[in-house]
Design a protein around this motif. Sequence first.
Motif, mmCIF file in Angstrom:
data_model
loop_
_atom_site.group_PDB
_atom_site.id
_atom_site.type_symbol
_atom_site.label_atom_id
_atom_site.label_comp_id
_atom_site.label_asym_id
_atom_site.label_seq_id
_atom_site.Cartn_x
_atom_site.Cartn_y
_atom_site.Cartn_z
ATOM 1 N N GLU A 1 -4.176 3.105 -1.622
ATOM 2 C CA GLU A 1 -2.710 3.177 -1.622
ATOM 3 C C GLU A 1 -2.135 2.993 -3.028
ATOM 4 N N ILE A 2 -0.913 3.498 -3.192
ATOM 5 C CA ILE A 2 -0.125 3.171 -4.387
ATOM 6 C C ILE A 2 0.853 2.079 -3.982
ATOM 7 N N THR A 3 0.756 0.936 -4.650
ATOM 8 C CA THR A 3 1.653 -0.187 -4.369
ATOM 9 C C THR A 3 2.560 -0.369 -5.583
ATOM 10 N N ALA A 4 3.862 -0.429 -5.330
ATOM 11 C CA ALA A 4 4.824 -0.583 -6.428
ATOM 12 C C ALA A 4 5.324 -2.011 -6.487
ATOM 13 N N LEU A 5 5.347 -2.555 -7.690
ATOM 14 C CA LEU A 5 5.964 -3.853 -7.949
ATOM 15 C C LEU A 5 7.305 -3.568 -8.597
ATOM 16 N N LEU A 6 8.381 -3.892 -7.875
ATOM 17 C CA LEU A 6 9.699 -3.603 -8.403
ATOM 18 C C LEU A 6 10.393 -4.895 -8.798
ATOM 19 N N GLY A 7 11.402 -4.770 -9.625
ATOM 20 C CA GLY A 7 12.157 -5.961 -10.007
ATOM 21 C C GLY A 7 12.713 -5.814 -11.403
ATOM 22 N N THR B 1 -6.932 3.479 -6.030
ATOM 23 C CA THR B 1 -5.909 2.508 -5.634
ATOM 24 C C THR B 1 -5.089 2.161 -6.876
ATOM 25 N N ILE B 2 -3.771 2.129 -6.727
ATOM 26 C CA ILE B 2 -2.918 1.879 -7.895
ATOM 27 C C ILE B 2 -1.895 0.785 -7.580
ATOM 28 N N LEU B 3 -1.844 -0.209 -8.461
ATOM 29 C CA LEU B 3 -0.764 -1.198 -8.409
ATOM 30 C C LEU B 3 0.060 -0.981 -9.659
ATOM 31 N N LEU B 4 1.331 -0.591 -9.482
ATOM 32 C CA LEU B 4 2.120 -0.292 -10.675
ATOM 33 C C LEU B 4 3.443 -1.030 -10.682
ATOM 34 N N ALA B 5 3.768 -1.589 -11.840
ATOM 35 C CA ALA B 5 5.055 -2.248 -12.031
ATOM 36 C C ALA B 5 6.032 -1.214 -12.560
ATOM 37 N N ALA C 1 5.113 5.714 -4.090
ATOM 38 C CA ALA C 1 4.311 4.596 -3.580
ATOM 39 C C ALA C 1 4.221 4.633 -2.060
ATOM 40 N N HIS C 2 3.161 4.027 -1.534
ATOM 41 C CA HIS C 2 3.048 3.830 -0.096
ATOM 42 C C HIS C 2 3.725 2.521 0.300
ATOM 43 N N HIS C 3 3.586 1.543 -0.564
ATOM 44 C CA HIS C 3 4.013 0.198 -0.248
ATOM 45 C C HIS C 3 4.754 -0.366 -1.462
ATOM 46 N N ALA C 4 5.711 -1.236 -1.233
ATOM 47 C CA ALA C 4 6.423 -1.806 -2.385
ATOM 48 C C ALA C 4 6.763 -3.270 -2.150
ATOM 49 N N GLY D 1 9.980 -14.483 -10.247
ATOM 50 C CA GLY D 1 8.622 -14.961 -9.995
ATOM 51 C C GLY D 1 8.268 -15.139 -8.530
ATOM 52 N N ARG D 2 9.115 -14.612 -7.658
ATOM 53 C CA ARG D 2 8.822 -14.680 -6.220
ATOM 54 C C ARG D 2 8.900 -13.286 -5.619
ATOM 55 N N SER D 3 8.058 -13.062 -4.619
ATOM 56 C CA SER D 3 8.149 -11.807 -3.888
ATOM 57 C C SER D 3 9.212 -11.970 -2.818
ATOM 58 N N VAL D 4 10.316 -11.238 -2.949
ATOM 59 C CA VAL D 4 11.437 -11.443 -2.031
ATOM 60 C C VAL D 4 11.527 -10.369 -0.962
ATOM 61 N N LEU D 5 10.806 -9.294 -1.131
ATOM 62 C CA LEU D 5 10.817 -8.198 -0.156
ATOM 63 C C LEU D 5 9.512 -7.472 -0.225
ATOM 64 N N ASN D 6 9.124 -6.899 0.900
ATOM 65 C CA ASN D 6 7.789 -6.361 0.985
ATOM 66 C C ASN D 6 7.788 -5.368 2.137
ATOM 67 N N GLY D 7 7.307 -4.176 1.936
ATOM 68 C CA GLY D 7 7.247 -3.244 3.060
ATOM 69 C C GLY D 7 6.846 -1.852 2.639
ATOM 70 N N PRO D 8 6.769 -0.947 3.621
ATOM 71 C CA PRO D 8 6.488 0.448 3.281
ATOM 72 C C PRO D 8 7.550 0.966 2.318
ATOM 73 N N ALA D 9 7.132 1.740 1.345
ATOM 74 C CA ALA D 9 8.073 2.223 0.328
ATOM 75 C C ALA D 9 9.221 2.996 0.965
ATOM 76 N N SER D 10 8.905 3.764 2.008
ATOM 77 C CA SER D 10 9.963 4.564 2.633
ATOM 78 C C SER D 10 11.026 3.661 3.265
ATOM 79 N N ASP D 11 10.613 2.507 3.809
ATOM 80 C CA ASP D 11 11.593 1.576 4.388
ATOM 81 C C ASP D 11 12.511 1.019 3.312
ATOM 82 N N LEU D 12 11.902 0.610 2.195
ATOM 83 C CA LEU D 12 12.715 0.047 1.121
ATOM 84 C C LEU D 12 13.656 1.102 0.558
ATOM 85 N N ALA D 13 13.152 2.322 0.428
ATOM 86 C CA ALA D 13 13.973 3.390 -0.140
ATOM 87 C C ALA D 13 15.158 3.712 0.763
#
Length: 248
Positions: free
Chosen positions: A34-40, A199-203, A214-217, A223-235
């Motif tokens: 999967e491609i996981t996006a770290l946003l913020g 597999t990709i983890l990208l900021a 991304a598949h997941h974001a 410094g805290r993860s405040v949201l987490n889910g499928p990228a399409s849900d977040l989008a």
Amino acid sequence: NLPEPVLEFDHVYAAYNGAIAALHGVSLTVRKGEITALLGANGAGKTTLLKAASNLLPAERGQITGGRIRYKGRDVTADTPHAHIRNGLVPVLEGRRCFKSLSIEENLTTGAIGRGLDRAQIAQVLEQVYDLFPKLKLRRNSLAGLTSGGEQQMAAIGRGLMARPEVFLLDEPSMGLAPLVVAEIFETLSRLNRETGLTILLAEQNSAIALKYAHHATVIENGRSVLNGPASDLAARADIRALYLGGT
Ligand code: ATP
């Protein structure tokens, strides 16, 4: 039927200079293929998390102060940066920092150091990188410092690929680049992910493009993860876009 976890952050804390806390217990699961996006926002802790996963914090007078990082089920929290690369956990964190006085091809070849590849294998991976980034092939003999920002970013990614990653840790591949170049880079990363299962983890601060591919974001805030889910849900969630993602 989620893919299996490959890289797991379990309540990871990190601090700089023994005092300045940058991560406050981030948990995150990166799944295979999967491609996981770290946003913020700027300063949220994205780079720190990627550096924690490569054990590169000590070089910044930082350290992991709590929690565990597991890679393919094994605790790798204390593994050296070199061991991480040997195991296929490969960071591209310096933005597009290249060795400016080396040619593009020399830059790429340095990426194979530490992976124990022989000449034939290096030549083979080099061809794969050139197939993905034809522009690099055209510029193979140019000094990296004289190429465009986009070409330097491609070279940095290509150098990472030379280490034959299983998991790629990418910091802000879009930084400072024109939209067309950003699209080209994300298309290539997506192709790599589809064709090779990388597999990709990208900021990314450019959440629009990251969520598109991304598949997941995960959204990191202070410094805290405040949201987490499928990228399409977040989008799809306007409230999230307005709050965290710059309203784009
Ligand atoms: P950016 O997009 O600007 O890289 P980021 O989300 O990646 O932002 P980090 O670079 O991880 O954020 O920074 C998280 C926090 O740690 C910030 O408060 C930052 O000031 C601090 N920090 C980062 N690097 C260092 C360092 N070398 N020494 C001290 N503090 C640092």
